[in-house]
Design a protein around this motif. Structure first.
Motif, PDB file in Angstrom:
ATOM      1  N   MET A 117       0.833  -1.200   0.000  1.00 22.16           N
ATOM      2  CA  MET A 117       0.000   0.000   0.000  1.00 22.16           C
ATOM      3  C   MET A 117       0.870   1.253   0.000  1.00 22.16           C
ATOM      4  O   MET A 117       0.602   2.219  -0.727  1.00 22.16           O
ATOM      5  N   ALA A 118       1.913   1.233   0.802  1.00 23.51           N
ATOM      6  CA  ALA A 118       2.823   2.381   0.848  1.00 23.51           C
ATOM      7  C   ALA A 118       3.479   2.605  -0.507  1.00 23.51           C
ATOM      8  O   ALA A 118       3.608   3.742  -0.971  1.00 23.51           O
ATOM      9  N   GLU A 119       3.900   1.530  -1.159  1.00 21.88           N
ATOM     10  CA  GLU A 119       4.554   1.656  -2.466  1.00 21.88           C
ATOM     11  C   GLU A 119       3.591   2.222  -3.509  1.00 21.88           C
ATOM     12  O   GLU A 119       3.973   3.087  -4.310  1.00 21.88           O
ATOM     13  N   ILE A 120       2.354   1.742  -3.504  1.00 22.26           N
ATOM     14  CA  ILE A 120       1.372   2.237  -4.475  1.00 22.26           C
ATOM     15  C   ILE A 120       1.075   3.706  -4.227  1.00 22.26           C
ATOM     16  O   ILE A 120       1.032   4.524  -5.161  1.00 22.26           O
ATOM     17  N   LEU A 121       0.863   4.068  -2.974  1.00 25.34           N
ATOM     18  CA  LEU A 121       0.563   5.463  -2.648  1.00 25.34           C
ATOM     19  C   LEU A 121       1.716   6.381  -3.033  1.00 25.34           C
ATOM     20  O   LEU A 121       1.504   7.489  -3.533  1.00 25.34           O
ATOM     21  N   ALA A 122       2.940   5.923  -2.811  1.00 21.78           N
ATOM     22  CA  ALA A 122       4.102   6.760  -3.102  1.00 21.78           C
ATOM     23  C   ALA A 122       4.425   6.797  -4.589  1.00 21.78           C
ATOM     24  O   ALA A 122       4.665   7.875  -5.149  1.00 21.78           O
ATOM     25  N   GLU A 123       4.431   5.627  -5.227  1.00 21.44           N
ATOM     26  CA  GLU A 123       4.946   5.531  -6.595  1.00 21.44           C
ATOM     27  C   GLU A 123       3.874   5.754  -7.657  1.00 21.44           C
ATOM     28  O   GLU A 123       4.157   6.353  -8.702  1.00 21.44           O
ATOM     29  N   ASP A 124       2.661   5.280  -7.401  1.00 18.96           N
ATOM     30  CA  ASP A 124       1.607   5.354  -8.421  1.00 18.96           C
ATOM     31  C   ASP A 124       0.712   6.573  -8.244  1.00 18.96           C
ATOM     32  O   ASP A 124       0.261   7.153  -9.240  1.00 18.96           O
ATOM     33  N   LEU A 125       0.441   6.940  -7.001  1.00 16.62           N
ATOM     34  CA  LEU A 125      -0.570   7.954  -6.735  1.00 16.62           C
ATOM     35  C   LEU A 125      -0.002   9.263  -6.196  1.00 16.62           C
ATOM     36  O   LEU A 125      -0.747  10.223  -6.000  1.00 16.62           O
ATOM     37  N   GLY A 126       1.301   9.319  -5.955  1.00 13.47           N
ATOM     38  CA  GLY A 126       1.916  10.569  -5.513  1.00 13.47           C
ATOM     39  C   GLY A 126       1.383  11.077  -4.183  1.00 13.47           C
ATOM     40  O   GLY A 126       1.215  12.282  -4.002  1.00 13.47           O
ATOM     41  N   ARG A 127       1.176  10.160  -3.238  1.00  8.41           N
ATOM     42  CA  ARG A 127       0.650  10.544  -1.919  1.00  8.41           C
ATOM     43  C   ARG A 127       1.628  10.092  -0.834  1.00  8.41           C
ATOM     44  O   ARG A 127       1.351   9.172  -0.077  1.00  8.41           O
ATOM     45  N   PRO A 128       2.784  10.762  -0.735  1.00  7.57           N
ATOM     46  CA  PRO A 128       3.819  10.295   0.200  1.00  7.57           C
ATOM     47  C   PRO A 128       3.425  10.389   1.676  1.00  7.57           C
ATOM     48  O   PRO A 128       3.883   9.573   2.479  1.00  7.57           O
ATOM     49  N   VAL A 129       2.591  11.355   2.037  1.00  7.57           N
ATOM     50  CA  VAL A 129       2.173  11.473   3.438  1.00  7.57           C
ATOM     51  C   VAL A 129       1.372  10.242   3.850  1.00  7.57           C
ATOM     52  O   VAL A 129       1.607   9.645   4.910  1.00  7.57           O
ATOM     53  N   ASP A 130       0.413   9.861   3.009  1.00  5.60           N
ATOM     54  CA  ASP A 130      -0.371   8.651   3.290  1.00  5.60           C
ATOM     55  C   ASP A 130       0.514   7.416   3.225  1.00  5.60           C
ATOM     56  O   ASP A 130       0.369   6.482   4.028  1.00  5.60           O
ATOM     57  N   ALA A 131       1.430   7.409   2.271  1.00  2.00           N
ATOM     58  CA  ALA A 131       2.321   6.257   2.118  1.00  2.00           C
ATOM     59  C   ALA A 131       3.151   6.037   3.376  1.00  2.00           C
ATOM     60  O   ALA A 131       3.389   4.887   3.781  1.00  2.00           O
ATOM     61  N   LEU A 132       3.594   7.113   3.995  1.00  2.00           N
ATOM     62  CA  LEU A 132       4.445   6.997   5.179  1.00  2.00           C
ATOM     63  C   LEU A 132       3.730   6.276   6.319  1.00  2.00           C
ATOM     64  O   LEU A 132       4.346   5.498   7.052  1.00  2.00           O
ATOM     65  N   LYS A 133       2.438   6.497   6.458  1.00  2.00           N
ATOM     66  CA  LYS A 133       1.680   5.832   7.523  1.00  2.00           C
ATOM     67  C   LYS A 133       1.732   4.309   7.346  1.00  2.00           C
ATOM     68  O   LYS A 133       1.913   3.563   8.318  1.00  2.00           O
ATOM     69  N   LEU A 164      11.978   1.975   2.453  1.00  2.00           N
ATOM     70  CA  LEU A 164      10.804   2.727   2.016  1.00  2.00           C
ATOM     71  C   LEU A 164      10.474   3.848   2.995  1.00  2.00           C
ATOM     72  O   LEU A 164      10.250   5.002   2.594  1.00  2.00           O
ATOM     73  N   LYS A 165      10.435   3.530   4.279  1.00  2.00           N
ATOM     74  CA  LYS A 165      10.052   4.529   5.286  1.00  2.00           C
ATOM     75  C   LYS A 165      11.071   5.665   5.344  1.00  2.00           C
ATOM     76  O   LYS A 165      10.698   6.850   5.344  1.00  2.00           O
ATOM     77  N   ALA A 166      12.353   5.333   5.382  1.00  2.00           N
ATOM     78  CA  ALA A 166      13.374   6.377   5.443  1.00  2.00           C
ATOM     79  C   ALA A 166      13.353   7.237   4.185  1.00  2.00           C
ATOM     80  O   ALA A 166      13.507   8.471   4.258  1.00  2.00           O
ATOM     81  N   GLY A 167      13.162   6.602   3.032  1.00  2.00           N
ATOM     82  CA  GLY A 167      13.099   7.364   1.786  1.00  2.00           C
ATOM     83  C   GLY A 167      11.940   8.348   1.775  1.00  2.00           C
ATOM     84  O   GLY A 167      12.081   9.491   1.317  1.00  2.00           O
ATOM     85  N   LEU A 168      10.792   7.924   2.271  1.00  2.00           N
ATOM     86  CA  LEU A 168       9.626   8.815   2.344  1.00  2.00           C
ATOM     87  C   LEU A 168       9.864   9.949   3.334  1.00  2.00           C
ATOM     88  O   LEU A 168       9.492  11.102   3.083  1.00  2.00           O
ATOM     89  N   GLU A 169      10.475   9.628   4.457  1.00  2.00           N
ATOM     90  CA  GLU A 169      10.762  10.673   5.446  1.00  2.00           C
ATOM     91  C   GLU A 169      11.714  11.720   4.875  1.00  2.00           C
ATOM     92  O   GLU A 169      11.521  12.929   5.084  1.00  2.00           O
ATOM     93  N   ILE A 170      12.709  11.279   4.126  1.00  2.00           N
ATOM     94  CA  ILE A 170      13.626  12.225   3.487  1.00  2.00           C
ATOM     95  C   ILE A 170      12.879  13.064   2.459  1.00  2.00           C
ATOM     96  O   ILE A 170      13.045  14.288   2.388  1.00  2.00           O
ATOM     97  N   GLN A 171      12.047  12.413   1.667  1.00  2.00           N
ATOM     98  CA  GLN A 171      11.257  13.126   0.657  1.00  2.00           C
ATOM     99  C   GLN A 171      10.388  14.210   1.287  1.00  2.00           C
ATOM    100  O   GLN A 171      10.209  15.303   0.715  1.00  2.00           O
TER     101      GLN A 171
END
Length: 217
Positions: free
Chosen positions: A78-94, A115-122
């Motif tokens: 779910m995190a990967e889809i939210l981050a990579e496909d849907l551009g929703r990094p805040v939701d992805a981080l959860k 994944l988590k560290a990459g999103l936090e950096i982003q």
């Protein structure tokens, strides 16, 4: 997460071959007797994502996550889809955080950390990324695949942990002196320390290995 299932094993094989229809049929066959089979739901989600329906994939993954609340894979996906496909990094981080909490196997833990560290950096959450990366064992304590080691080294560098990054890039170059990515990373670490001499040595090594000079960038 479960015993080997011949139908689902075959279904994943079909998915790997790009036969989404066959993979879907095999997953649905399993769900006739067990509508909340989490692995079958995961396979269906993979089919949906492969066919471009990320929203439907998310719904199936949410079902799988509720069906087995100790399994981290649905949250990771779910995190990967939210981050990579849907551009929703805040939701992805959860969901990346949930995947990390649920990780049981080493590969699940490492994937979730990356994944988590990459999103936090982003998202500019550098302190949080440092804390996430701090859950990893020190460089050299655990043997990791080179690609993963390289990803982690870059994450440490992006999280302003250049000393740890340097140690990881150095370990990669020690293991393979002809690895241009490791030498390039060492050059970046030297640049972060304003060590022009070390940066030039590292990047000239890159030039000697692959013929392209990062000093021109």
């Amino acid at each position: 997460m479960s015993d080997t299932n011949p139908n689902l094993d075959k279904g994943w094989g079909c998915l790997d071959e790009g036969d989404f229809a066959a993979a879907r049929r095999l997953a649905e066959r399993e769900m006739r007797d067990d509508p909340e089979n989490p692995e079958a739901l995961l396979l269906l989600a993979a089919c949906c994502r492969g066919e471009g329906d990320s929203e439907k994939a998310l719904g199936l993954l949410e079902q799988a996550s509720h069906a087995d609340e100790e399994w981290g894979a649905p949250s990771q996906w779910m995190a990967e889809i939210l981050a990579e496909d849907l551009g929703r990094p805040v939701d992805a981080l959860k969901f990346a955080a949930l995947a990390l909490d649920r990780a049981e196997e080493e590969n699940e833990f490492l994937d979730a950390v990356v994944l988590k560290a990459g999103l936090e950096i982003q998202l500019g959450k550098i302190k949080a990324a440092q804390a996430t990366l701090g859950e990893l064992p020190p460089a050299g304590e655990v043997q990791l695949p080179p690609d993963l080691s390289l990803d982690l080294a870059y994450l440490f560098l992006e999280a302003d942990l250049s000393l740890e990054a340097e140690q990881r890039f150095q370990a990669l170059s020690d293991a393979d002196e002809s690895d241009p990515e490791a030498w390039y990373g060492l050059g970046l670490c030297a640049e972060a320390k304003n060590d022009e001499a070390a940066k030039r040595v590292a990047w000239l090594r890159v030039l000697a290995i692959d013929g392209e000079s990062p000093l021109q960038d």
